[in-house]
Design a protein around this motif. Structure first.
Motif, short mmCIF file in Angstrom:
data_model
loop_
_atom_site.label_atom_id
_atom_site.label_comp_id
_atom_site.label_asym_id
_atom_site.label_seq_id
_atom_site.Cartn_x
_atom_site.Cartn_y
_atom_site.Cartn_z
N PRO A 484 15.53 -65.74 -22.12
CA PRO A 484 15.81 -66.97 -21.36
C PRO A 484 17.20 -66.91 -20.75
O PRO A 484 18.04 -66.10 -21.15
CB PRO A 484 15.69 -68.08 -22.42
CG PRO A 484 15.87 -67.39 -23.72
CD PRO A 484 15.33 -66.00 -23.55
N TRP A 485 17.45 -67.79 -19.80
CA TRP A 485 18.71 -67.75 -19.07
C TRP A 485 19.26 -69.17 -19.02
O TRP A 485 18.81 -70.01 -18.25
CB TRP A 485 18.49 -67.22 -17.66
CG TRP A 485 19.72 -66.73 -16.97
CD1 TRP A 485 20.98 -67.24 -17.04
CD2 TRP A 485 19.80 -65.61 -16.09
NE1 TRP A 485 21.84 -66.52 -16.26
CE2 TRP A 485 21.14 -65.51 -15.66
CE3 TRP A 485 18.88 -64.69 -15.60
CZ2 TRP A 485 21.58 -64.53 -14.77
CZ3 TRP A 485 19.31 -63.72 -14.73
CH2 TRP A 485 20.65 -63.63 -14.33
N ASP A 497 22.31 -65.45 -24.43
CA ASP A 497 20.84 -65.44 -24.40
C ASP A 497 20.23 -64.09 -24.74
O ASP A 497 19.15 -64.01 -25.31
CB ASP A 497 20.36 -65.87 -23.02
CG ASP A 497 20.53 -67.36 -22.77
OD1 ASP A 497 20.16 -68.14 -23.66
OD2 ASP A 497 21.02 -67.73 -21.70
N VAL A 498 20.90 -63.01 -24.35
CA VAL A 498 20.34 -61.67 -24.59
C VAL A 498 20.65 -61.30 -26.04
O VAL A 498 21.77 -60.88 -26.37
CB VAL A 498 20.93 -60.64 -23.62
CG1 VAL A 498 20.29 -59.28 -23.85
CG2 VAL A 498 20.73 -61.08 -22.18
N ARG A 505 24.77 -61.16 -26.05
CA ARG A 505 25.67 -61.34 -24.92
C ARG A 505 25.02 -62.31 -23.93
O ARG A 505 23.80 -62.40 -23.83
CB ARG A 505 25.96 -60.00 -24.22
CG ARG A 505 26.77 -59.01 -25.04
CD ARG A 505 28.19 -59.47 -25.26
NE ARG A 505 28.96 -58.53 -26.06
CZ ARG A 505 29.03 -58.53 -27.38
NH1 ARG A 505 28.36 -59.46 -28.07
NH2 ARG A 505 29.75 -57.65 -28.03
N PRO A 506 25.84 -62.99 -23.12
CA PRO A 506 25.27 -63.88 -22.10
C PRO A 506 24.86 -63.10 -20.86
O PRO A 506 25.35 -62.00 -20.60
CB PRO A 506 26.44 -64.83 -21.78
CG PRO A 506 27.66 -63.99 -22.03
CD PRO A 506 27.31 -63.08 -23.18
N TRP A 507 23.95 -63.69 -20.10
CA TRP A 507 23.65 -63.17 -18.78
C TRP A 507 24.85 -63.43 -17.86
O TRP A 507 25.71 -64.26 -18.16
CB TRP A 507 22.43 -63.88 -18.18
CG TRP A 507 21.10 -63.54 -18.75
CD1 TRP A 507 20.32 -64.34 -19.53
CD2 TRP A 507 20.37 -62.32 -18.58
NE1 TRP A 507 19.15 -63.71 -19.85
CE2 TRP A 507 19.15 -62.46 -19.28
CE3 TRP A 507 20.62 -61.13 -17.90
CZ2 TRP A 507 18.18 -61.46 -19.31
CZ3 TRP A 507 19.66 -60.13 -17.94
CH2 TRP A 507 18.46 -60.28 -18.64
N ASN A 508 24.84 -62.75 -16.72
CA ASN A 508 25.84 -63.11 -15.70
C ASN A 508 25.59 -64.54 -15.23
O ASN A 508 24.48 -65.08 -15.38
CB ASN A 508 25.81 -62.13 -14.52
CG ASN A 508 24.48 -62.13 -13.78
OD1 ASN A 508 23.69 -61.21 -13.93
ND2 ASN A 508 24.21 -63.14 -12.96
N ASP A 572 11.10 -63.78 -16.05
CA ASP A 572 11.51 -64.04 -14.68
C ASP A 572 10.63 -65.14 -14.08
O ASP A 572 9.42 -64.98 -13.98
CB ASP A 572 11.39 -62.76 -13.84
CG ASP A 572 12.06 -62.88 -12.48
OD1 ASP A 572 12.26 -64.01 -12.01
OD2 ASP A 572 12.37 -61.83 -11.89
N PRO A 573 11.23 -66.26 -13.66
CA PRO A 573 10.43 -67.35 -13.07
C PRO A 573 9.65 -66.91 -11.84
O PRO A 573 8.62 -67.52 -11.51
CB PRO A 573 11.49 -68.41 -12.70
CG PRO A 573 12.67 -68.11 -13.57
CD PRO A 573 12.66 -66.62 -13.74
#
Length: 629
Positions: A484-485, A497-498, A505-508, A572-573
């Motif tokens: 999720p993001w 989220d990752v 670690r977070p997404w960009n 991915d939405p």
């Protein structure tokens, strides 16, 4: 690296017994995994014996001959490089030779840099002097042992089958210099005299060949690091072979369109790192300096915003010249001289979105808007980088629409490789690994130009890249869209989220504003603070960095001897609607996504998969495995 190396005497002996072409083909198969095409074999069999005879007659027996010499940081090869000592300076001296079997040639439509040869009336070629000069300039730029040695390199285009100047009269109109001289078969005496001016026949060439082959390679001029100079001031890039041909063809079509009130379409195709964006920026700068009306457009928010920031620097005027594909709905027909469409594989069916005004909701294809906007629209694309539903920028789509408008199409295919250390072997390995071309996945046998590693844990992956960053290299971690993001928390901290075990670690960032030290999405690949977040395909596509760490998510796992995709593991939405994205389309787009992620590195790639079976398969395929900490 060179596919063949020998003294002139040994070189001549092998041409006489007829085994040379076979040996070169064997070396090509060994080093690249690629079989020599019949045309390549014929070229070696017909051209190399003539060159060997000329070298022997000139008494250049001691000179070292390098055949199919691999230019550093690219897959491009020079036909022949002669290595020896300069008879006047006493320093290393190298002559780069481009061999052509042409017996006749003429300028194409009065353009000195483009030529036509017999049998190919509608396929202009780059002038061979421009080609060999490009090789010399490139070697001077990227070979450290040649730094400051302006007299060390010379270039010759040798048309050994042309016996009279009248047969190639137009080619002499093109300017010549030390790094680009033209010789024909009817001028063998002049050719050998040129060689003797550059190479001492009494001194063995072997140590000078060693010096060239073992030279350190200067760091590549990163695309975005020189964009400001390229756009606003002067030419920075050295374009090679098909790159230069594409550049010259576009300039020719633009000038012709202005003079004759004509319109045409140019398509430039090539894989990752083949130089499409370099061509785009070089054209943008060159045509701007010529006073032509030119705009650059992409379908990537990250790429366009980065170009605005770096290439535009402090000039708002230049920044406004970088557009998006969906900004040409109301453009006047042929308002521009040229429209440069980089990353054209991201063209969509229409430009309509939720913000589009009612009068533009006509269903007009986006490709029609882009073609209409300029006298010469230039599409630069890689069909294997289509990663999102609704993206349909393919050669067939563009050619079909151009044909419906009665417009001629000129197509250039780039076969060079500049990303991934210039390793054509790695690109082919990735394509086979992901099932994007025919052939089973194969073990990575190694390439001096590029390094591939497998990590056993995400901590190991990150530690490896941190060590590379400490050595001064650029590095980034990317992953498949399998987590999720989240938006940033109210306190401006990012959600990790990752998550992989105890590592997270977070997404960009998603948006256009930085949060804390984290850069906005468009600058993740170029801002040093981007290392602390995991990037996705939408922020990595179009960019490069020295070291690439790739997390293969659970949407791509190894089962029964090959990769398979798992739709339910993808977050991915863009893929949620199964009506618009069926399973075969999902499978193709996910494989393309990982192809993009796996080809961002310039020096090396480190792989990690949380799936044990996939990780074991990667270990078997890649012998260069990191040692567990």
């Amino acid at each position: 690296m060179t596919l063949f190396r020998h003294s002139v005497v040994g070189f001549a002996e092998l041409t006489m017994d007829g085994t040379l072409a076979v040996r070169i083909a064997e070396q090509m198969r060994y080093h690249t995994g690629r079989r020599a095409a019949p045309a390549e074999l014929r070229s070696w069999e017909r051209s190399l014996p003539i060159l060997a005879k000329d070298l022997i007659q000139a008494n250049l027996d001691n000179i070292e001959v390098l055949i199919e010499y691999h230019l550093p940081l690219t897959s491009k090869r020079a036909d022949v490089v002669l290595a020896g000592r300069h008879p006047k300076t006493g320093n290393a001296s190298y002559v780069v030779i481009e061999l052509k079997q042409w017996s006749r040639a003429a300028a194409w439509q009065d353009d000195r840099e483009l030529v036509l040869i017999d049998g190919y009336p509608n396929a202009p070629r780059l002038h061979p002097v421009a080609q060999v000069r490009g090789y010399c300039d490139y070697l001077a730029d990227f070979t450290k042992s040649l730094d400051g040695q302006d007299d060390a390199l010379a270039g010759a285009a040798y048309l050994h089958n042309a016996m009279s100047e009248s047969a190639v009269h137009d080619l002499y109109e093109y300017p010549q210099d030390q790094r680009g001289r033209l010789f024909i078969g009817g001028q063998r005496a002049e050719f050998t005299e040129f060689l003797l001016e550059r190479l001492d026949p009494a001194v063995p060439g072997s140590p000078y060949a060693d010096q060239l082959i073992n030279s350190a390679v200067a760091p590549s001029k990163q695309l975005l690091a020189v964009a400001a100079d390229e756009v606003q001031r002067r030419e920075q890039f050295v374009l090679l072979a098909e790159q230069k041909l594409a550049h010259s063809l576009v300039v020719h079509q633009v000038e012709r369109a202005r003079k004759a009130d004509q319109k045409s379409v140019v398509i430039v195709t090539g894989g990752p790192g083949s130089g499409k964006s370099v061509i785009a920026l070089s054209l943008f700068g060159d045509l701007s300096r010529r006073g032509r009306s030119v705009l650059h457009a992409t379908g990537s928010r990250s790429f366009t915003q980065t170009l605005r920031k770096v290439a535009g620097h402090r000039s708002e005027r230049v920044q406004r010249m970088f557009k998006y594909f969906n900004q040409f709905m109301d453009a006047e027909p042929n308002e521009l001289d040229v429209l440069i469409l980089d990353e054209a594989h991201r063209i969509r069916e229409t430009s309509v979105d939720r913000y589009t005004k009612a009068q533009f909701r006509t269903g007009r294809p986006q490709v029609d808007e882009l073609i209409a906007a300029a006298r010469v629209p230039v599409f630069l694309l890689d069909e294997h980088q289509v990663v999102k539903p609704g993206e349909l920028g393919t050669v067939a789509d563009i050619e079909r629409h151009a044909a419906s408008l009665g417009l001629p199409v000129h197509r250039i295919d780039l076969d060079s490789q500049f990303r991934c250390g210039g390793s054509e072997e790695y690109i082919q390995w990735v394509l086979r690994l992901l099932g994007l071309i025919e052939g089973e996945p194969t073990p990575w046998t190694g390439d001096p130009s590029f390094e591939v590693q497998v990590a056993d844990t995400p901590e190991e992956l990150e530690a490896t890249l941190i060590a590379k960053a400490a050595e001064g290299y650029g590095a980034r971690i990317t992953a498949g869209y399998c987590w999720p993001w989240s938006d940033p928390r109210p306190d401006k901290t990012l959600v990790p989220d990752v998550q992989l075990g105890t590592w997270s670690r977070p997404w960009n960032l998603k948006g256009d504003r930085k949060v804390g030290d984290a850069p906005p999405a468009a600058l993740w690949a170029t801002d040093p603070n981007g290392f602390d977040q995991v990037g996705c395909v939408y922020t990595a596509q179009g960019f490069e960095y020295d070291w690439s760490g790739v997390i293969l998510g659970p949407d791509l796992v190894w089962r029964n001897g090959r990769f398979t995709t798992t739709r339910d593991a993808n977050k991915d939405p863009a893929f949620r609607n199964r009506k618009t994205t069926d399973n075969p389309t999902f499978d193709r787009l996910v494989r393309n996504t990982y192809k993009v992620l796996l080809t961002r590195g310039m020096i090396g790639t480190t792989l990690y998969s949380p799936d044990p079976e996939t990780r074991d398969a990667l270990h078997e395929l890649v012998s260069n495995t990191l040692v567990k900490s």
